[in-house]
Design a protein around this motif. Structure first.
Motif, short mmCIF file in Angstrom:
data_model
loop_
_atom_site.label_atom_id
_atom_site.label_comp_id
_atom_site.label_asym_id
_atom_site.label_seq_id
_atom_site.Cartn_x
_atom_site.Cartn_y
_atom_site.Cartn_z
N ALA A 136 0.83 -1.21 0.00
CA ALA A 136 0.00 0.00 0.00
C ALA A 136 0.86 1.26 0.00
O ALA A 136 0.56 2.23 -0.69
CB ALA A 136 -0.94 -0.01 1.19
N ALA A 137 1.95 1.23 0.77
CA ALA A 137 2.83 2.40 0.85
C ALA A 137 3.47 2.72 -0.48
O ALA A 137 3.74 3.89 -0.79
CB ALA A 137 3.91 2.16 1.92
N ALA A 138 3.72 1.72 -1.31
CA ALA A 138 4.33 1.96 -2.62
C ALA A 138 3.44 2.81 -3.50
O ALA A 138 3.94 3.61 -4.31
CB ALA A 138 4.64 0.63 -3.30
N VAL A 139 2.15 2.68 -3.36
CA VAL A 139 1.21 3.48 -4.16
C VAL A 139 1.06 4.87 -3.56
O VAL A 139 1.19 5.88 -4.26
CB VAL A 139 -0.17 2.80 -4.27
CG1 VAL A 139 -1.15 3.69 -5.00
CG2 VAL A 139 -0.04 1.45 -4.95
N THR A 140 0.82 4.95 -2.26
CA THR A 140 0.56 6.25 -1.65
C THR A 140 1.81 7.11 -1.62
O THR A 140 1.72 8.32 -1.81
CB THR A 140 -0.03 6.11 -0.23
OG1 THR A 140 0.88 5.32 0.57
CG2 THR A 140 -1.37 5.42 -0.27
N THR A 141 2.97 6.53 -1.42
CA THR A 141 4.21 7.30 -1.40
C THR A 141 4.48 7.89 -2.78
O THR A 141 4.79 9.06 -2.92
CB THR A 141 5.40 6.42 -0.96
OG1 THR A 141 5.10 5.91 0.33
CG2 THR A 141 6.68 7.21 -0.92
#
Length: 145
Positions: A136-141
């Motif tokens: 998830a962090a890969a998308v939001t970051t």
């Protein structure tokens, strides 16, 4: 009264970014897992069964991602905690097809918009959540850059 709204949508490229980041995190941890990425409606966009991952936990990973979306972005471990002590509710929800109310499903958000979710299965609930969170962090970051 508003009759329409504009929303942000997770693309296949975004789903692959989440999948690839989760896959890399699982590899770093030495785990063989199933990883699913859904759009905001809970529809599967990307899936991987890592070599050696349990075959039957693939559908659980998909259910975890879809459960997050179906419960408006509540992570599956938070859903589990929120149902604690509600025996009748837990039995009702636990018996619904496609519901996975235990750790390993996390939302993908851009701002306040729920645009998807990552579901992971095959490790402990904590391991599954850690790997899903990396996805998830890969998308939001990337989205925030």
């Amino acid at each position: 009264m508003m009759h329409v709204r504009t929303s942000t949508t997770l693309t296949y490229a975004g789903a692959r970014a989440a999948l690839d980041a989760a896959f890399a995190k699982a590899t770093d941890l030495g785990l063989a897992l199933n990883i699913a990425v859904c759009d905001g409606a809970g529809t599967l966009l990307a899936f991987a069964r890592m070599d050696g991952a349990f075959a039957h936990s693939g559908s659980i990973a998909i259910d975890k991602a879809a459960t997050v979306c179906g419960f408006e972005g509540i992570a599956t471990d938070d859903l589990y905690d929120g149902l604690a002590g509600e025996d009748a509710v837990v039995r009702g929800i636990a018996n619904r097809p496609g519901i996975a109310a235990f750790g390993g499903g996390v939302p993908i958000r851009v701002g306040d918009d729920l645009i998807g979710a990552v579901g992971v299965s095959g490790g402990s609930a904590q391991q599954d959540k850690e790997v899903a969170s990396a996805g998830a962090a890969a998308v939001t970051t990337k989205e925030q850059r």
